[in-house]
Every structure is written in structure tokens, then in C-alpha cells.
Write an enzyme that holds these catalytic residues in place. Structure first.
Site, PDB file in Angstrom:
ATOM      1  N   GLN A 257       0.936  -1.379   0.024  1.00 24.72           N
ATOM      2  CA  GLN A 257       0.282   0.151   0.019  1.00 24.72           C
ATOM      3  C   GLN A 257       0.819   1.446  -0.038  1.00 24.72           C
ATOM      4  O   GLN A 257       0.547   2.288  -0.623  1.00 24.72           O
ATOM      5  CB  GLN A 257      -1.003  -0.014   1.145  1.00 24.72           C
ATOM      6  CG  GLN A 257      -1.931  -0.876   1.151  1.00 24.72           C
ATOM      7  CD  GLN A 257      -2.904  -0.957  -0.112  1.00 24.72           C
ATOM      8  OE1 GLN A 257      -2.753  -2.001  -0.915  1.00 24.72           O
ATOM      9  NE2 GLN A 257      -3.536   0.218  -0.374  1.00 24.72           N
ATOM     10  N   HIS A 260       1.757   2.917  -3.196  1.00 24.30           N
ATOM     11  CA  HIS A 260       0.954   3.788  -4.004  1.00 24.30           C
ATOM     12  C   HIS A 260       0.997   5.195  -4.284  1.00 24.30           C
ATOM     13  O   HIS A 260       0.962   5.847  -5.133  1.00 24.30           O
ATOM     14  CB  HIS A 260      -0.525   3.642  -3.662  1.00 24.30           C
ATOM     15  CG  HIS A 260      -1.270   2.368  -3.980  1.00 24.30           C
ATOM     16  ND1 HIS A 260      -1.521   2.217  -5.326  1.00 24.30           N
ATOM     17  CD2 HIS A 260      -1.641   1.125  -3.362  1.00 24.30           C
ATOM     18  CE1 HIS A 260      -2.517   1.155  -5.319  1.00 24.30           C
ATOM     19  NE2 HIS A 260      -2.335   0.379  -4.402  1.00 24.30           N
ATOM     20  N   GLU A 325      -9.487   1.413   4.666  1.00 25.05           N
ATOM     21  CA  GLU A 325      -9.884   1.206   3.242  1.00 25.05           C
ATOM     22  C   GLU A 325      -9.744  -0.240   3.188  1.00 25.05           C
ATOM     23  O   GLU A 325     -10.810  -1.021   2.948  1.00 25.05           O
ATOM     24  CB  GLU A 325      -9.144   1.774   2.077  1.00 25.05           C
ATOM     25  CG  GLU A 325      -9.449   1.395   0.768  1.00 25.05           C
ATOM     26  CD  GLU A 325      -8.391   2.100  -0.185  1.00 25.05           C
ATOM     27  OE1 GLU A 325      -8.472   2.119  -1.375  1.00 25.05           O
ATOM     28  OE2 GLU A 325      -7.234   2.691   0.198  1.00 25.05           O
ATOM     29  N   HIS A 326      -8.352  -0.908   3.504  1.00 25.87           N
ATOM     30  CA  HIS A 326      -8.458  -2.216   3.542  1.00 25.87           C
ATOM     31  C   HIS A 326      -7.964  -2.721   5.040  1.00 25.87           C
ATOM     32  O   HIS A 326      -7.152  -2.048   5.472  1.00 25.87           O
ATOM     33  CB  HIS A 326      -6.991  -2.582   2.603  1.00 25.87           C
ATOM     34  CG  HIS A 326      -7.302  -2.078   1.058  1.00 25.87           C
ATOM     35  ND1 HIS A 326      -6.663  -1.029   0.840  1.00 25.87           N
ATOM     36  CD2 HIS A 326      -7.761  -2.534  -0.049  1.00 25.87           C
ATOM     37  CE1 HIS A 326      -6.982  -0.669  -0.262  1.00 25.87           C
ATOM     38  NE2 HIS A 326      -7.504  -1.874  -0.766  1.00 25.87           N
ATOM     39  N   ASP A 359      -7.148  -6.534  -4.994  1.00 21.16           N
ATOM     40  CA  ASP A 359      -6.756  -5.387  -6.088  1.00 21.16           C
ATOM     41  C   ASP A 359      -6.923  -5.880  -7.347  1.00 21.16           C
ATOM     42  O   ASP A 359      -7.484  -5.129  -8.367  1.00 21.16           O
ATOM     43  CB  ASP A 359      -5.246  -5.073  -5.909  1.00 21.16           C
ATOM     44  CG  ASP A 359      -5.123  -3.875  -4.892  1.00 21.16           C
ATOM     45  OD1 ASP A 359      -6.303  -3.345  -4.400  1.00 21.16           O
ATOM     46  OD2 ASP A 359      -4.225  -3.483  -4.607  1.00 21.16           O
ATOM     47  N   HIS A 418     -53.124  19.614  -2.480  1.00 18.85           N
ATOM     48  CA  HIS A 418     -52.712  18.173  -2.084  1.00 18.85           C
ATOM     49  C   HIS A 418     -54.175  17.439  -1.784  1.00 18.85           C
ATOM     50  O   HIS A 418     -54.687  16.275  -2.263  1.00 18.85           O
ATOM     51  CB  HIS A 418     -51.933  17.892  -0.948  1.00 18.85           C
ATOM     52  CG  HIS A 418     -50.613  17.936  -1.495  1.00 18.85           C
ATOM     53  ND1 HIS A 418     -49.892  19.187  -1.967  1.00 18.85           N
ATOM     54  CD2 HIS A 418     -49.252  17.226  -1.617  1.00 18.85           C
ATOM     55  CE1 HIS A 418     -48.778  19.081  -2.213  1.00 18.85           C
ATOM     56  NE2 HIS A 418     -48.246  17.926  -1.810  1.00 18.85           N
TER      57      HIS A 418
END
Length: 434
Positions: A257, A260, A325-326, A359, A418
């Protein structure tokens, strides 16, 4: 890197502070993006082409990717890679077919039928990054669920290089996934083109896909004109490990990670301090001389957090506070702890399920909520490409039976029109019966 000892009385608010990433540049980005959006909205293709030249060095005049370019990309990546992309796409498709929502209509009360009508979004734009790395996997993850949902018009944009080329692996993945149109444009100008349309690119109804700070900000600013999937921030992974974990493997997963983005965050929570020390040593050893060492080192030095906890239960609580996230459960018995996990984009169970499997190949979507948003949002899926319309159906008898109640509620709100809409039918029905 920061070591944090978690005690029985640990402070969840302090946890937020030590994991928060700076947004000091956001005001400048907001203004820059707003100007780009306004320019593209007013000047269409001319503005997009000018920004392609300014930001990507591309002096190309044709925004659309031709069939010949797609065929050339397939030849360049080769049949073996196309087959791998196809198998990954098939895995993603099979998983996402379980998410298909079906229209339904049933009778709830005599003469009253209610239901939900499911329809795909007619035209969707996919943003695929092309900066530090190319992500054909993102193409598959964003495009395949759209096709499973039945989206009839799927558009992909990605930033070109100086020669106007898009990475061939991205084009090959788009072909495999069934993308209908592809354009060479990225950044905030690409988001503007999708949202507002230009002479070449027809506008879409929704934009999905990750990007840098400018792309994320552009998506935020065009929301309302179009729908968006989420505001994706830098990538992150959390690992919960005990003495059964292999420190070499855990370090490799953290670095997967970290490579990235310099802003990527990596978290380790463990009750085993000796394991934590081994992992930290392995992180240093493995990233030294790695192809993306500079990016890894920036991420690790600034955004790696090591939490030493009293027990696994506290480690899980820490990760629930982060909402990564993970989340990897590097444990012999992850199923025992799974019910305790409340906040995570994707959960990877056991020692033989490293995050990269998700992934690329497993099937669940890798477009996930980041920056703590997993506490209230979910992975991209078929449901993000579908719309739900409510269905209501009353017959004469059913309406007559409840007309006075609807009229009473409408009048209580001061909405006499209405009430009249119901009364005109009810009074006619009463008159006809008399």
C-alpha cells in the site's frame, strides 16, 4: 512512523488526531479546480485540449481513442495478458452478479400494490488515473459492475502522455470490460468534460473512479450536476496481527500500500510488541532499494502507525476507529474476530489472503471508501450503477377507503391542493355511487 501504546483507557479522539492526514493545500486546489471547471463548461473541446497541453504536454487534436489504437494496444500487451485480464474480469463479473437488484411489485393491502422499479443509469463516466502508475485493474473494477447493472453507455477517460497515447494495459482492460467510448483527457478538465459535455464528449449522469486531489475536488464540485461514487483519498491498509503472523509477510503487505502514494497510510495493530519490532525492521529492509522506494519511504515515515495493544479485541477496536480502506486479519482464526469488525472497506481473512489478491483477481471491488469513510460508506458495486423508483398503485376502492385520512394530513400541513387532488376523485366516486 509513530509508535502508539494503547492502554485500557485509550482515547479514541487522540486516535483520530494521529491518523488524520493534512489538507492544508485544499483551499488553493478548490480555487484552481473551480476555474478549470468553468473554463471547460464555457469553452468545451478548446479548453480541454489546452489543458491536455498544459498539464500533460500533449498537443493532440483528437480526444477520442480510435479502434485502431485499441487494436494496437491489444497487440502490444499480448494475448497472455489479455487472457489474464479476461479471467480477472470474469471473476469480478461473477461476484457482482450476486448484487443485481430486481424490480418487484406486491399487494400490501386490498387494492394497494407497492414496489420498486430498478433501472440502470443510462450513461456513466469512468475516470482512470494515469500518473504515477497505470491501473488496468481499476478499469475492470469500475466497468464490469456497470455492465452487470446494464449501463448502456459507458465512457472512460484517462490522461494521455506527451505523444497522446493512453497506457496500452488500460486500453486493453477497457476493451475486455466492454467500455463503449474512450477519451484521452485527465485531471479536473476530464471531470468537467464528463459533467458538462463538450463538442466531442457527451455529458454523463454519474462519474466514478479514483484520482488525485484535483480529480477528487473536481468530483466534489460537480456533484449535483452529476452523481459521483465517492471522494477517494490516498490509499490505506490496516493489519491486525498476533504471534501467528509472519513479520516478513506483514511488512510486504504494508509496503504494497505504501508504494501507491507518498500520502498512503499503513497501520499495524498487535498485542505482540516483539512482532511489531520485527515488522518494522522488515519494512526498512524490504523497501531499501525497492523500485518505488522514494514513494514507500515517504509514506512509511509520515503515515505509518504501529499500535501496541493489550489484546486482539483492542486491536480490532483501534481499527474500527480508523475505519481503513483495507483491513487484513493476519490471524490463525480470523473468523472468530470478523463479527467484531464494524468499519472497513474490504476485509482480508487469514495469512494467505494478501490485499493485492483483492486489487486484481478475487472478484470483490477494489474501489473502496478511504480516509475513515468506511464508517458510513461501502465498496463500489452494481447498486452504484442502478436507480430505484418507487411504484404505487391504488384501485378505486382502496383510494376511497383512505381518502379522508390523506385529505386530513394534507390540510394539517396547509397543502389544500394536495387534499383537493384526492378529494376530486373521492367526491366523484361518491357522486357516481349516489
Amino acid at each position: 512512523m509513530e509508535w502508539i501504546e494503547i492502554t485500557a483507557d485509550w482515547d479514541a479522539e487522540r486516535l483520530r488526531k494521529v491518523t488524520a492526514r493534512s489538507e492544508t493545500e485544499q483551499n488553493d486546489v478548490d480555487a484552481t479546480v473551480a476555474a478549470i471547471l468553468a473554463d471547460v463548461k464555457a469553452n468545451g473541446d478548446a479548453a480541454v485540449l489546452a489543458y491536455n497541453k498544459k498539464f500533460d504536454g500533449c498537443n493532440c487534436k483528437d480526444l477520442r481513442i480510435s479502434e485502431a489504437e485499441i487494436e494496437a494496444a491489444l497487440q502490444e500487451v499480448g494475448p497472455e495478458m489479455v487472457a489474464i485480464l479476461q479471467e480477472a474480469a470474469d471473476n469480478i463479473r461473477v461476484y457482482h452478479e450476486e448484487q443485481i437488484m430486481k424490480s418487484w411489485l406486491k399487494e400490501f393491502r386490498p387494492g394497494v400494490r407497492l414496489g420498486t422499479h430498478i433501472t440502470p443509469i443510462r450513461r456513466v463516466g469512468l475516470y482512470v488515473p494515469g500518473g504515477r502508475a497505470a491501473y488496468p485493474s481499476t478499469v475492470l473494477m469500475d466497468a464490469v459492475p456497470a455492465k452487470v447493472a446494464g449501463v448502456p453507455s459507458l465512457v472512460m477517460i484517462s490522461p494521455p502522455n506527451k505523444d497522446g497515447r493512453i497506457n496500452p494495459y488500460i486500453l486493453a482492460a477497457a476493451h475486455v470490460a466492454g467500455v463503449d467510448e474512450m477519451y484521452r483527457v485527465g485531471g479536473a478538465q476530464g471531470i468537467a468534460a464528463l459533467a458538462y459535455g463538450t463538442e466531442t464528449i457527451r455529458p454523463v449522469y454519474k462519474i466514478v473512479g479514483p484520482g488525485n486531489m484535483y480529480v477528487a475536488t473536481a468530483k466534489k464540485q460537480v456533484f449535483g450536476t452529476v452523481g459521483i461514487d465517492m471522494i477517494a483519498g490516498p490509499s490505506e491498509v490496516g493489519v491486525i496481527a498476533d504471534s501467528s503472523a509472519n513479520p516478513t509477510w506483514v511488512a510486504a503487505d504494508l509496503l504494497a500500500q505504501a508504494e501507491h502514494d507518498p500520502m498512503a497510510a499503513v497501520y499495524l495493530a498487535t498485542p505482540d510488541k516483539a512482532l511489531a519490532e520485527q515488522v518494522v525492521a522488515e519494512v526498512e529492509r524490504q523497501m531499501t532499494g525497492a523500485p518505488r522506494e522514494e514513494i514507500m519511504r515517504s509514506s512509511v515515515e509520515r503515515w505509518m502507525r504501529v499500535f501496541v495493544t493489550p489484546d486482539i479485541e483492542t486491536a480490532v477496536a483501534v481499527m474500527n476507529g480508523i475505519a481503513p480502506e483495507h483491513l487484513e486479519l493476519a490471524l490463525d482464526n480470523p473468523e472468530i474476530w470478523l463479527p467484531k469488525v464494524e468499519n472497513a472497506g474490504a476485509i482480508f481473512m487469514g495469512h494467505y489472503t494478501p490485499e493485492p489478491v483483492g486489487d486484481y483477481f478475487a472478484g470483490p471491488n477494489h474501489t473502496l471508501p478511504t480516509s475513515g469513510t468506511a464508517a458510513f460508506s461501502s465498496p463500489l458495486g452494481v447498486y452504484d450503477y442502478s436507480k430505484r423508483s418507487s411504484i404505487l398503485s391504488y384501485n378505486k376502492q382502496a383510494l376511497t377507503a383512505i381518502a379522508h385520512k390523506v385529505e386530513a394530513l394534507a390540510k394539517a400541513e396547509g397543502l389544500y391542493g394536495h387534499a383537493a387532488s384526492v378529494a376530486v376523485r373521492h367526491s366523484e366516486e361518491v357522486t357516481n355511487e349516489n
